[in-house]
Each structure stands twice: as C-alpha cells, then as structure tokens.
Motif scaffolding. Structure first.
Motif, PDB file in Angstrom:
ATOM      1  N   MET A 149      -8.533  32.378  39.223  1.00  0.00           N
ATOM      2  CA  MET A 149      -8.602  31.254  40.983  1.00  0.00           C
ATOM      3  C   MET A 149      -7.592  30.010  40.202  1.00  0.00           C
ATOM      4  N   VAL A 150      -6.803  29.496  41.314  1.00  0.00           N
ATOM      5  CA  VAL A 150      -5.747  28.869  41.089  1.00  0.00           C
ATOM      6  C   VAL A 150      -6.496  27.052  41.558  1.00  0.00           C
ATOM      7  N   LYS A 151      -6.412  26.667  41.035  1.00  0.00           N
ATOM      8  CA  LYS A 151      -7.188  24.894  41.169  1.00  0.00           C
ATOM      9  C   LYS A 151      -5.471  24.221  41.833  1.00  0.00           C
ATOM     10  N   ASP A 152      -5.884  23.197  43.082  1.00  0.00           N
ATOM     11  CA  ASP A 152      -5.476  22.486  43.659  1.00  0.00           C
ATOM     12  C   ASP A 152      -4.021  23.006  44.014  1.00  0.00           C
ATOM     13  N   PHE A 153      -3.994  24.563  45.149  1.00  0.00           N
ATOM     14  CA  PHE A 153      -3.236  24.748  45.789  1.00  0.00           C
ATOM     15  C   PHE A 153      -2.590  23.846  47.409  1.00  0.00           C
ATOM     16  N   LYS A 154      -1.409  23.528  47.020  1.00  0.00           N
ATOM     17  CA  LYS A 154      -0.947  22.652  48.068  1.00  0.00           C
ATOM     18  C   LYS A 154      -0.288  23.794  49.783  1.00  0.00           C
ATOM     19  N   HIS A 155      -0.953  24.251  50.333  1.00  0.00           N
ATOM     20  CA  HIS A 155       0.207  25.118  51.710  1.00  0.00           C
ATOM     21  C   HIS A 155       1.198  24.446  52.202  1.00  0.00           C
ATOM     22  N   ILE A 156       2.262  25.071  51.717  1.00  0.00           N
ATOM     23  CA  ILE A 156       3.536  23.947  52.842  1.00  0.00           C
ATOM     24  C   ILE A 156       3.862  25.250  53.268  1.00  0.00           C
ATOM     25  N   GLN A 157       4.039  24.872  55.161  1.00  0.00           N
ATOM     26  CA  GLN A 157       4.574  25.272  56.042  1.00  0.00           C
ATOM     27  C   GLN A 157       6.319  24.868  56.174  1.00  0.00           C
ATOM     28  N   THR A 158       6.427  26.338  56.371  1.00  0.00           N
ATOM     29  CA  THR A 158       8.144  25.827  56.392  1.00  0.00           C
ATOM     30  C   THR A 158       8.540  26.706  57.698  1.00  0.00           C
ATOM     31  N   ALA A 159      10.098  27.124  58.039  1.00  0.00           N
ATOM     32  CA  ALA A 159      10.667  27.537  58.916  1.00  0.00           C
ATOM     33  C   ALA A 159      10.869  28.395  58.295  1.00  0.00           C
ATOM     34  N   HIS A 160      11.141  29.304  56.880  1.00  0.00           N
ATOM     35  CA  HIS A 160      11.820  30.245  56.984  1.00  0.00           C
ATOM     36  C   HIS A 160      11.249  31.128  55.579  1.00  0.00           C
ATOM     37  N   CYS A 161      10.284  31.805  55.792  1.00  0.00           N
ATOM     38  CA  CYS A 161      10.019  32.572  54.498  1.00  0.00           C
ATOM     39  C   CYS A 161       9.553  32.407  52.999  1.00  0.00           C
ATOM     40  N   GLU A 162      11.260  32.382  52.121  1.00  0.00           N
ATOM     41  CA  GLU A 162      11.358  32.527  51.780  1.00  0.00           C
ATOM     42  C   GLU A 162      12.002  31.408  50.654  1.00  0.00           C
ATOM     43  N   ASN A 163      12.203  30.067  51.327  1.00  0.00           N
ATOM     44  CA  ASN A 163      12.304  29.297  51.261  1.00  0.00           C
ATOM     45  C   ASN A 163      11.133  28.701  50.874  1.00  0.00           C
ATOM     46  N   GLY A 164      10.274  28.949  51.829  1.00  0.00           N
ATOM     47  CA  GLY A 164       8.959  28.182  51.381  1.00  0.00           C
ATOM     48  C   GLY A 164       8.156  28.578  50.659  1.00  0.00           C
ATOM     49  N   VAL A 165       7.748  30.524  50.189  1.00  0.00           N
ATOM     50  CA  VAL A 165       7.611  30.699  48.947  1.00  0.00           C
ATOM     51  C   VAL A 165       8.219  29.874  47.274  1.00  0.00           C
ATOM     52  N   ILE A 166       9.656  29.512  47.330  1.00  0.00           N
ATOM     53  CA  ILE A 166       9.733  28.616  46.344  1.00  0.00           C
ATOM     54  C   ILE A 166       9.210  27.942  46.047  1.00  0.00           C
ATOM     55  N   THR A 167       9.722  26.926  47.856  1.00  0.00           N
ATOM     56  CA  THR A 167       9.292  25.402  47.470  1.00  0.00           C
ATOM     57  C   THR A 167       7.986  25.057  46.448  1.00  0.00           C
ATOM     58  N   SER A 168       6.440  26.098  47.457  1.00  0.00           N
ATOM     59  CA  SER A 168       5.861  25.995  46.945  1.00  0.00           C
ATOM     60  C   SER A 168       5.411  26.259  46.303  1.00  0.00           C
ATOM     61  N   LEU A 169       6.107  27.258  45.278  1.00  0.00           N
ATOM     62  CA  LEU A 169       5.817  28.200  43.715  1.00  0.00           C
ATOM     63  C   LEU A 169       6.151  26.626  42.845  1.00  0.00           C
ATOM     64  N   LEU A 170       7.230  26.530  43.563  1.00  0.00           N
ATOM     65  CA  LEU A 170       7.747  24.963  42.013  1.00  0.00           C
ATOM     66  C   LEU A 170       7.367  23.979  42.206  1.00  0.00           C
ATOM     67  N   ARG A 171       6.794  23.210  43.650  1.00  0.00           N
ATOM     68  CA  ARG A 171       5.735  22.136  43.485  1.00  0.00           C
ATOM     69  C   ARG A 171       4.342  21.986  43.291  1.00  0.00           C
ATOM     70  N   HIS A 172       4.076  23.404  43.148  1.00  0.00           N
ATOM     71  CA  HIS A 172       2.981  23.703  42.158  1.00  0.00           C
ATOM     72  C   HIS A 172       3.004  23.808  41.049  1.00  0.00           C
ATOM     73  N   ARG A 173       3.609  23.594  40.304  1.00  0.00           N
ATOM     74  CA  ARG A 173       4.261  23.805  39.050  1.00  0.00           C
ATOM     75  C   ARG A 173       5.017  22.422  38.610  1.00  0.00           C
ATOM     76  N   GLY A 174       4.514  21.480  39.685  1.00  0.00           N
ATOM     77  CA  GLY A 174       5.256  19.853  39.236  1.00  0.00           C
ATOM     78  C   GLY A 174       6.546  19.472  40.035  1.00  0.00           C
ATOM     79  N   LEU A 175       7.710  20.112  40.017  1.00  0.00           N
ATOM     80  CA  LEU A 175       8.852  19.861  40.449  1.00  0.00           C
ATOM     81  C   LEU A 175       8.861  19.506  42.265  1.00  0.00           C
ATOM     82  N   ASP A 176       7.939  18.028  42.724  1.00  0.00           N
ATOM     83  CA  ASP A 176       8.172  17.277  43.249  1.00  0.00           C
ATOM     84  C   ASP A 176       9.183  17.032  44.709  1.00  0.00           C
ATOM     85  N   PHE A 177      10.590  16.999  44.034  1.00  0.00           N
ATOM     86  CA  PHE A 177      11.566  16.789  44.922  1.00  0.00           C
ATOM     87  C   PHE A 177      11.557  18.131  45.988  1.00  0.00           C
ATOM     88  N   MET A 178      11.417  19.244  44.898  1.00  0.00           N
ATOM     89  CA  MET A 178      11.251  20.653  46.112  1.00  0.00           C
ATOM     90  C   MET A 178      11.452  20.499  47.849  1.00  0.00           C
TER      91      MET A 178
END
Lengths: 191, 132
Positions: free
Chosen positions: A1-30
C-alpha cells in the motif's frame, strides 16, 4: 500500500502521471506546465492524405511516452519500464510494486475505463494513469484527467492494460527508479 | 483564455468530472480552472456519435437483411477496427472478413464463436440468435 499518495488533476494524462510520480518522490517543484515543457510536448500534425474515420489525420500530441522519456532524460532519472506477455504476470508485478509502496504508472486502453463517460470510451490505447493501492479486489486509481481518485476491479484493470489495437499497451508499467543523484544535486544547490 | 471565460456548459462529463483548463486571472497570470464542459466540444462529440449510431443502424439492417453476419454488427457497435478485433481474437483480418459474411459465419465452430463472444463481451447465444 502506498502511503500519502496525493492525487493531482491535470489537463493531459501523460504530463499528469509524470508530475504525480515525481512529486510523490519528493520533487516538489514539478508541475504540469514544467513537465510539458521539459518533455517538449508542444506538437501539431495535420496530414490530409492520411484519413481516419473519414477525416484527415490530426494530432496535437507527440508519440505517447515521448514526454515521459524527455522529462526523465532532462532530470537524469532512471525510469523502469516493463511490458508483459500475459495478464497474470502483469498483475503479479503490479501487486508486488504496490506492496513495496511504489505508485506505478500504467498505460491503458480508454475503452475499458468504466469510470469514463460512455461518450469518451473509444479504442484509444495511449491513456496513462497511476495505480497507488489495492483494497480487496479493487485497485485504487489516480487518473490525472479525473477530478478525484477512482477505483477499478482487478478484471477491469487487467482488461484495460491488455486492450488491443493500435499502440496496444501489453500491460506497460513504469515508475522512476533512481532519483538519488538528482536529489543530491538539488540538496547541494540549496546548501 | 481569461478566467471569467472558462466554459461551464453542460456536457457528458456532468456528474462525473470536470476538466482542467489553463486560464489567465485578473492579474494576467496563468492559473488552472475547472470547466464542466464546452458547447463546441460537445457538439463535435455528438456529431461523431450521430455518425456512429447511423453506422450501427445500417449494420443492424444489413444483418437482418442477410447481407452481413452478427459479427459485423458487434464489430461496428463496439467501435472496433480490424486491428482491434484481430488483437482480441488472434484471427487474421482476412478470416474475420470471411466470418462477417452470413456464409462464413455459418461455418464457424463453437470454439471460434466463443472466441468472438469473449472479444465482444457478450454470451454466445446473443451471437448465434441475433436479436436487436
């Protein structure tokens, strides 16, 4: 189970997935515009000779996966990707990653996404979403174009991951593997 | 697009979700806003679906008139192309074309019918006894 996953809505799916995955790993500027820019996502194609459903071929997106590849390359991130021959091994791999607490990006066919309005469900195979957990027979889904998180049953997700036709996903999954080098660089800059 | 111009029309997204739009706020800076739908987009989508529904109706009549087999009807109804159906059934395009004729359909074995039924996510009786 993944802890503290935050859903982020975006206009385009591919941008959104990369943004969420990287933010989850601590890249807050993404964020989406940054991913879109780094991934050189701006694109337009119009080929009148090539016909689709009676109209000329028009595309406003680059090849699926391109934004990902270029964003990760620019940030020096190792992206682990995998495709599978059968549904069972694809499901096992996903379950294992979720147990390890890693949210996983999945390429899926839109036709089988039951939470989409019927009018949007065409055989389009290059949609991306994040699976961030499993509860019983339900996978917890963060689809970047949706306002909130959703769920899909095991059967539904398997079907979507093995949809057929052009650009068939064949269970394609991906997640950032090594971020250490990038994080160290960022830390050094901050110090 | 200015923030006050974000379209908030009714669309098929209603009660399901809203879409992210990038808009300029009153200070001229970009931010995101949620749109419930855009009339123009809905009209284009409706138009595409009108075409599809016409094709489904034509396919239905072709099957009832004995010109095509039920496989053709479900192929059209589920918006498939040959690559899609070929992917699900593992049959060649040329075989599928044959199975779409009433003559070719009659010769299909139970096993192959079951493969088609699975691909269309219907039961085998719906395929054998065509009723719409």
């Amino acid at each position: 189970m993944v802890k503290d996953f935050k859903h982020i809505q975006t206009a385009h799916c591919e941008n959104g997935v990369i943004t969420s995955l990287l933010r989850h790993r601590g890249l807050d500027f993404m964020n989406e515009p940054l991913a879109f820019g780094m991934g050189a996502g701006l694109f337009y194609l119009h080929v009148p000779i090539l016909k689709f459903n009676g109209g000329p071929a028009i595309s406003f997106r680059s090849m699926p996966g391109g934004i990902f590849k270029r964003t990760c390359k620019a940030l020096n991130i190792d992206l682990e990707r995998k495709k599978f021959k059968d549904e069972l091994s694809a499901q096992k791999f996903l379950d294992k990653k979720l147990e390890e607490g890693i949210p996983v990006g999945c390429q899926v066919g839109v036709y089988h996404l039951t939470y989409f309005p019927k009018e949007y469900r065409f055989h389009f195979n290059a949609h991306n979403l994040i699976v961030y957990g499993k509860e019983g027979d339900n996978y917890l889904i963060s689809d970047p174009v949706m306002e909130t998180v959703t769920t899909l049953t095991t059967a539904e997700l398997n079907k979507a991951r093995f949809s057929q036709g052009m650009l068939a996903p064949r269970g394609h999954v991906y997640y950032p593997k090594k971020l250490e080098m990038l994080m160290r660089l960022l830390l050094e800059k901050q110090l | 697009m200015k923030k006050k111009d974000t379209p908030q029309d009714t669309s098929s997204l209603q009660n399901i979700t809203r879409e992210v739009c990038y808009v300029k706020n009153s200070e001229g800076k970009y931010e995101t806003d949620l749109s419930s739908g855009w009339e123009v987009k809905s009209a284009a989508l409706d138009n595409a679906w009108d075409d599809i529904n016409e094709q489904i109706e034509a396919a239905k009549n072709a099957v009832l008139a004995g010109e095509k087999s039920p496989i053709y009807y479900y192929f059209v109804k589920q918006l498939m192309d040959f690559q899609v159906l070929s992917g699900y059934t593992k049959f060649w395009k040329i075989s599928i074309k044959k199975h779409m004729t009433p003559k070719g359909f009659k010769k299909l074995s139970e096993k192959k019918l079951a493969v088609y039924a699975k691909a269309f996510d219907i039961n085998i009786d719906e395929l054998k006894n065509f009723k719409v």
